[in-house]
Structure formats: structure tokens, C-alpha cells
Write a protein that holds these residues in place. Structure first.
Motif, PDB file in Angstrom:
ATOM      1  N   UNK A 160      -0.163  13.436 -11.476  1.00  0.00           N
ATOM      2  CA  UNK A 160       0.990  14.365 -11.461  1.00  0.00           C
ATOM      3  C   UNK A 160       0.638  15.398 -11.724  1.00  0.00           C
ATOM      4  N   UNK A 161       0.514  14.846 -12.805  1.00  0.00           N
ATOM      5  CA  UNK A 161      -0.264  16.580 -13.708  1.00  0.00           C
ATOM      6  C   UNK A 161      -0.827  17.664 -12.975  1.00  0.00           C
ATOM      7  N   UNK A 162      -1.105  17.040 -12.409  1.00  0.00           N
ATOM      8  CA  UNK A 162      -2.699  17.889 -11.355  1.00  0.00           C
ATOM      9  C   UNK A 162      -1.713  18.444 -10.331  1.00  0.00           C
ATOM     10  N   UNK A 163      -0.868  17.902  -9.823  1.00  0.00           N
ATOM     11  CA  UNK A 163       0.447  18.860  -9.261  1.00  0.00           C
ATOM     12  C   UNK A 163       0.875  19.194  -9.935  1.00  0.00           C
ATOM     13  N   UNK A 164       1.458  18.656 -10.902  1.00  0.00           N
ATOM     14  CA  UNK A 164       2.400  20.399 -11.457  1.00  0.00           C
ATOM     15  C   UNK A 164       1.731  21.736 -11.625  1.00  0.00           C
ATOM     16  N   UNK A 165       0.315  21.352 -12.573  1.00  0.00           N
ATOM     17  CA  UNK A 165      -1.009  22.468 -12.446  1.00  0.00           C
ATOM     18  C   UNK A 165      -0.776  23.373 -10.649  1.00  0.00           C
ATOM     19  N   UNK A 166      -0.893  22.739 -10.224  1.00  0.00           N
ATOM     20  CA  UNK A 166      -1.075  23.072  -8.555  1.00  0.00           C
ATOM     21  C   UNK A 166       0.569  23.978  -8.344  1.00  0.00           C
ATOM     22  N   UNK A 167       1.383  22.963  -8.801  1.00  0.00           N
ATOM     23  CA  UNK A 167       2.397  23.946  -8.333  1.00  0.00           C
ATOM     24  C   UNK A 167       2.982  24.753  -8.572  1.00  0.00           C
ATOM     25  N   UNK A 168       2.093  25.222 -10.700  1.00  0.00           N
ATOM     26  CA  UNK A 168       2.815  26.122 -11.443  1.00  0.00           C
ATOM     27  C   UNK A 168       1.203  26.672 -10.759  1.00  0.00           C
ATOM     28  N   UNK A 169       0.265  26.807 -10.934  1.00  0.00           N
ATOM     29  CA  UNK A 169      -0.910  27.936  -9.838  1.00  0.00           C
ATOM     30  C   UNK A 169      -0.160  28.712  -8.627  1.00  0.00           C
ATOM     31  N   UNK A 170       0.442  27.173  -7.550  1.00  0.00           N
ATOM     32  CA  UNK A 170       1.184  28.373  -6.904  1.00  0.00           C
ATOM     33  C   UNK A 170       2.658  29.150  -6.870  1.00  0.00           C
ATOM     34  N   UNK A 172       0.344  -1.324   0.189  1.00  0.00           N
ATOM     35  CA  UNK A 172       0.239   0.311  -0.102  1.00  0.00           C
ATOM     36  C   UNK A 172       1.223   0.781  -0.052  1.00  0.00           C
ATOM     37  N   UNK A 173       1.915   1.620   0.972  1.00  0.00           N
ATOM     38  CA  UNK A 173       2.779   2.012   0.398  1.00  0.00           C
ATOM     39  C   UNK A 173       3.657   2.655  -0.380  1.00  0.00           C
ATOM     40  N   UNK A 174       4.350   1.802  -0.437  1.00  0.00           N
ATOM     41  CA  UNK A 174       4.802   1.314  -2.293  1.00  0.00           C
ATOM     42  C   UNK A 174       3.582   2.694  -3.110  1.00  0.00           C
ATOM     43  N   UNK A 187       1.922   7.518  -8.156  1.00  0.00           N
ATOM     44  CA  UNK A 187       0.982   8.359  -8.209  1.00  0.00           C
ATOM     45  C   UNK A 187       1.069   8.364 -10.170  1.00  0.00           C
ATOM     46  N   UNK A 188      -0.795   8.498  -9.734  1.00  0.00           N
ATOM     47  CA  UNK A 188      -0.722   8.309 -11.782  1.00  0.00           C
ATOM     48  C   UNK A 188      -0.622   9.905 -11.878  1.00  0.00           C
ATOM     49  N   UNK A 189      -0.225   9.694 -13.656  1.00  0.00           N
ATOM     50  CA  UNK A 189      -0.212  10.931 -14.504  1.00  0.00           C
ATOM     51  C   UNK A 189      -0.802  12.089 -14.138  1.00  0.00           C
ATOM     52  N   UNK A 190      -2.131  11.469 -13.882  1.00  0.00           N
ATOM     53  CA  UNK A 190      -3.205  12.614 -13.814  1.00  0.00           C
ATOM     54  C   UNK A 190      -2.692  13.711 -12.798  1.00  0.00           C
TER      55      UNK A 190
END
Lengths: 452, 84
Positions: free
Chosen positions: A364-374, A352-354, A359-362
Motif C-alpha cells: 500500500x505504501x509503495x502504491x501510495x508512493x507510486x501514486x504520489x510520484x505519478x 486466492x482472489x480474496x 494488500x500488504x501495508x508495504x
């Protein structure tokens, strides 16, 4: 030679004595001697002894200076019961006879005996020594008697008490097949018969051959027992492959075959006792053996049973023995199960930990977007932070600048004069005639010309 | 003990009375010792029982037949019943 007138013979005293011819005299002497000494016993020492090839035995008896020529005819030699040797002191029985042709007389021997006990014992002692030297009496030669003989051979007289005693005693103890070899046990030819019987038993075919011999004779004089002292008999006993029990005479009598025999019994009855065991005793022994066998196997079985019970008790109830084991097994099983579960759980957690880290690419994208926004926000913020003071300052400075600007005074009626090149004209000298200048007012510039 | 001699093992049937008795006593002593393994003990017992039977048979052969040797003139040895 016949008698003749005494023509040449002078008369003498006693001339009327009858005159004999030599033949007549010899005949008379022969007659006288043979009648007078028709049966004599004469004692003397054998000084000369020759066995002629004809079989007749010629010997000389002597005593002191006297000698007596003797002869034993061939037919008698074998019946003497002893073998004459030089030096033997003997008593001869026979008759005297004369031998006219040689003017001799001699004893014709019918029988011969050793003179006196001493001489006989001396002879036996010497014979015993000689045979012992040959090893005939060696203990190593002795064969052991069979425990229970199959057939018993008996060498003895078929008549008389001896065979009856033996058979009787055998019947009492343990009846066995008996083979009797009848022999004369004394006198003429006895020794020869006994030796022949012993050899004869040994020569029988195995099916009929006895496996034990008894050579027996009842009590008698020393002379009667002599056949059992004969060398030929002693040798036959020593050579016998079948074990021999000797039983000659009474307990006190000893003959030479006793030394050669494998066992000496004092009497014929005793020989039978030595020959076979007592049947009843053996039956008892066998029965006892059988009983002990049964007792022993029972005890053994009982002993094993008891030992088994002891061990069984020590071992306890198998169920009780098993219970703690079963319990331990259960515990182990449970721990195993638990352990397994935990193990799975740990694994699941790690998965479960592993999985969680994965992360799902989606995403990752979301995160990236978030980071971008951030980042964008941070940038905006940072810009604002950075720019605002500067803008304020700029404004301040602008306002200051505005105050300081020459144009600021323009409103208050001042004007700014510049030449064509934009240079500010601050002196009248610079405003040469005819030059073109520009006057700037508050609200705009106006070209002018310096008038002359 | 009505078994025929043929029921005895051949090696026992061939034994002399004395040897059979000695072996029987040996086996008895062994068994009385009580140390034998049970299997061996049972075998020893069975052999002992056969030896005992053999001994009894031997003891039963107690016939007294008496014969006399006669040697003919040509030296042939024959036997005839003995009559005293």
C-alpha cells in the motif's frame, strides 16, 4: 243250629232232603267253590280299585251287570307286572274263595294281564303320552354317546345269549372293560331290578363308573318285555347321567325305554356295534392321518423349496445384482471425489482472489508512493502544459512590451522626465523653474534642476 | 414309535381318542392346504405326530375285562370276575 224233629215244620214234598247247618253249608260251599275254581282265569274291566294301607289291593271286576270282588294280597301286588287302574280290561288268574262271615265270594288274584293286545297297546300308548308330556323323551335330553367308551355297563341277565352276543360283538370290534349288572329281565321284580341297576351304575364312584350303559334283553312276548315299559324303568333311563343304549327284544319290538334311551338299538348285538367303533378301522384311520401328515409336510417343504428356487432364479446371481450397484457406487464415489476437488479448488480460488485483494501495508505504501510520484509527474506535466504557453505569451508580451516601453526609445536618445513624485513631465509648462526633475536615460537617471 | 406316553405333551395325553383324532385330521387338512407358514406348518406337523402317537396308544388299550356287579344284603356294591 242242629237239625231237630220236624215238630213245627209241616211235612212237604222232598222233606227227606238233608238239612245243612249254615256253617256246614258255608263250609261245603267254600270247599266246592275252592275246589272247582282253584285256578281260574277271568276277564273283566276293573271298576273299582283300592290299595289298602295294609298293602293289600282290593278291586272289583265287572262285566255288564255282573261284578266280581277281587283281592290281591300284599305280597303279590309288586309282582303283578302292571299297575291296575279303573277302566282296565284285564285277565286275572287266581282262585275263588268264599268269605262265610259275609256270605260273599271273591277272586284272589295271583297274576293279572291286560286283556288282549289292543288293551295292552292302549295302556302303553297312554303311558307313553303321559311320560312324553313330562318331557322324558325330549330330544334335548339325549346325551351323545362317547366315541370310545372307557367302561361299558351292561344291564341284563347274566345267563343267556344276550350278554354273550354283546361281549362277542365288543370283542370283535374293540375290546373294552365291561361291567355287568345282573338282573332278571322278565317276571316278578324285573322292573325294579332293572331300575335299581341303572341307578346303581350312576351311583358308582367315578373310577369304576361306566361311561356308557346298555340295557338289553332278548326277544320275548309282549308280556315278557313289560318290565321295559314300566314307568320306574323308563324314569331311571331318562334320569341316567350315563348315556344309555336300549336294546330290548327284536327289531320290531318297541318298549318305552327305547324312547327315553339316548339311542335305541334293534338288538343287543346292534347295541354293542353302536357302543364301540371298529378298532382296525381306527388304526387304519390313524395310520392314514399319520401318512397324510408326512406327505403334507413334505409337499409343503417341497413347495417352499420350489418357490424359493423360483424366486432365486428371478432374483438372479447376487453378484450380478450387485455389479451395477457397485458400478453406480463407484460412479457416485468418483463424482463425489471430483466434486469435492472442484469444491476445494473453487474455494482455493476464492481464497486466492480474496487474498489477492488483500494488500500488504508495504505494498500500500509503495502504491501510495507510486501514486504520489505519478501525481507529482502529472502535476509537473500539467504545470508545464499550463505554464509553458503562458510563459511563451508572457515572453512575447514582454518583448512587445519592451518595444512599447518608453524606455525602449531611451536608447535611441530619448529621455524620460519625471517629477519628484514620479509623474512624467511631458510639457515644458510642467517644468517650472526651480523644480527638481529626474531625467532618465538609457543607462540611468540623473537629477536636474530647472534653471531659471 | 417306541416312545413312552410321558413323552407326549400333557395337553395331548389328556385328550380323548376322538378329540385327538379330530385334531389330527384338522391339522392334516391344514397342512394339505399348503397355505400355512413354514414355522407353523412344522409346529402343526410335530403336534400331529404326537396326536397320532397318542391315538395309537389309545388303540392299544384294547383289553376286555369283564366283571360282574354283586350287591350284598346290606346294599354294598362290589365286583367280581364274570363267568358266564
Amino acid at each position: 243250629m242242629s237239625s231237630s224233629p220236624s215238630l213245627f215244620d209241616p211235612p212237604r214234598a222232598g222233606a227227606n232232603t238233608p238239612e245243612f247247618s249254615v256253617f256246614d253249608l258255608s263250609t261245603l260251599i267254600k270247599k266246592t267253590v275252592e275246589e272247582t275254581f282253584g285256578l281260574v282265569r277271568v276277564r273283566g274291566e276293573i271298576s273299582d280299585c283300592k290299595l289298602h294301607s295294609s298293602g293289600h289291593l282290593y278291586l272289583t271286576l265287572k262285566e255288564g251287570t255282573a261284578v266280581l270282588a277281587s283281592v290281591c294280597w300284599r305280597g303279590q301286588v309288586g309282582r303283578l307286572g302292571l299297575r291296575p287302574e279303573v277302566g282296565m280290561e284285564v285277565v286275572c288268574t287266581g282262585r275263588l274263595t268264599t268269605f262265610a262271615g259275609q256270605s260273599k265270594y271273591q277272586l284272589v288274584i295271583d297274576s293279572m294281564a291286560l286283556a288282549g293286545m289292543g288293551a295292552l297297546l292302549k295302556l302303553l300308548e297312554e303311558r307313553k303320552k303321559k311320560l312324553a308330556m313330562e318331557g322324558l323323551f325330549d330330544a334335548a335330553r339325549k346325551r351323545s354317546l362317547p366315541f370310545l367308551p372307557r367302561i361299558i355297563g351292561v344291564v341284563t341277565s347274566p345267563t343267556g345269549a344276550v350278554i354273550r352276543d354283546i361281549l362277542h360283538r365288543l370283542a370283535e370290534r374293540f375290546p373294552r372293560p365291561v361291567l355287568l349288572w345282573p338282573v332278571a329281565v322278565q317276571g316278578e321284580g324285573a322292573a325294579e331290578q332293572i331300575a335299581t341297576a341303572i341307578r346303581g351304575f350312576n351311583a358308582l364312584d367315578p373310577a369304576r363308573r361306566p361311561d356308557l350303559l346298555i340295557v338289553a334283553r332278548g326277544g320275548g312276548s309282549v308280556e315278557d318285555l313289560m318290565p321295559f315299559n314300566e314307568e320306574s324303568v323308563v324314569r331311571a333311563v331318562a334320569e341316567s347321567k350315563i348315556p344309555v343304549i336300549s336294546a330290548v327284544g327284536h327289531e320290531t319290538d318297541t318298549t318305552l325305554i327305547d324312547y327315553a334311551a339316548d339311542l335305541r338299538a334293534p338288538t343287543p348285538s346292534a347295541a354293542a356295534e353302536k357302543a364301540v367303533p371298529v378298532r382296525e378301522n381306527l388304526q387304519i384311520q390313524v395310520a392314514e392321518g399319520g401318512n397324510r401328515l408326512i406327505q403334507a409336510i413334505r409337499r409343503l417343504a417341497q413347495d417352499r423349496r420350489e418357490r424359493m428356487h423360483l424366486v432365486q432364479r428371478a432374483l438372479g446371481d447376487p453378484a450380478r445384482l450387485l455389479e451395477p450397484l457397485a458400478q453406480r457406487l463407484d460412479e457416485k464415489t468418483e463424482r463425489l471425489e471430483r466434486g469435492g476437488q472442484r469444491f476445494l479448488e473453487r474455494r482455493a480460488a476464492r481464497v486466492a482472489e480474496a487474498g489477492g485483494r488483500l494488500r500488504h501495508p508495504r505494498d500500500l505504501l509503495r502504491l501510495a508512493a507510486q501514486r504520489l510520484t505519478n501525481t507529482d509527474q502529472r502535476l509537473t506535466f500539467a504545470c508545464r502544459t499550463f505554464l509553458t504557453p503562458r510563459a511563451n505569451r508572457l515572453e512575447t508580451l514582454g518583448s512587445v512590451l519592451t518595444h512599447l516601453s518608453p524606455r525602449a526609445v531611451l536608447g535611441r536618445g530619448y529621455a524620460l522626465v519625471q517629477n519628484a513624485e514620479g509623474q512624467v513631465i511631458t510639457s515644458a509648462a510642467q517644468a517650472t523653474t526651480g523644480s527638481r526633475l529626474s531625467i532618465e536615460f538609457r543607462d540611468g537617471k540623473t537629477p536636474v534642476r530647472v534653471e531659471p | 414309535m417306541t416312545k413312552s406316553p410321558s413323552s407326549l405333551p400333557a395337553d395331548i395325553a389328556a385328550l380323548s381318542f376322538e378329540d385327538a383324532l379330530m385334531e389330527l385330521e384338522k391339522l392334516v387338512k391344514q397342512l394339505e392346504d399348503g397355505k400355512a407358514k413354514l414355522d407353523d406348518a412344522i409346529m402343526a406337523y410335530e403336534r400331529g405326530a404326537a396326536l397320532k402317537r397318542h391315538c395309537e396308544l389309545k388303540l392299544r388299550e384294547a383289553q376286555m375285562r369283564i366283571e360282574q356287579i354283586s350287591v350284598s344284603a346290606d346294599g354294598v356294591v362290589s365286583t367280581k370276575d364274570f363267568t358266564s
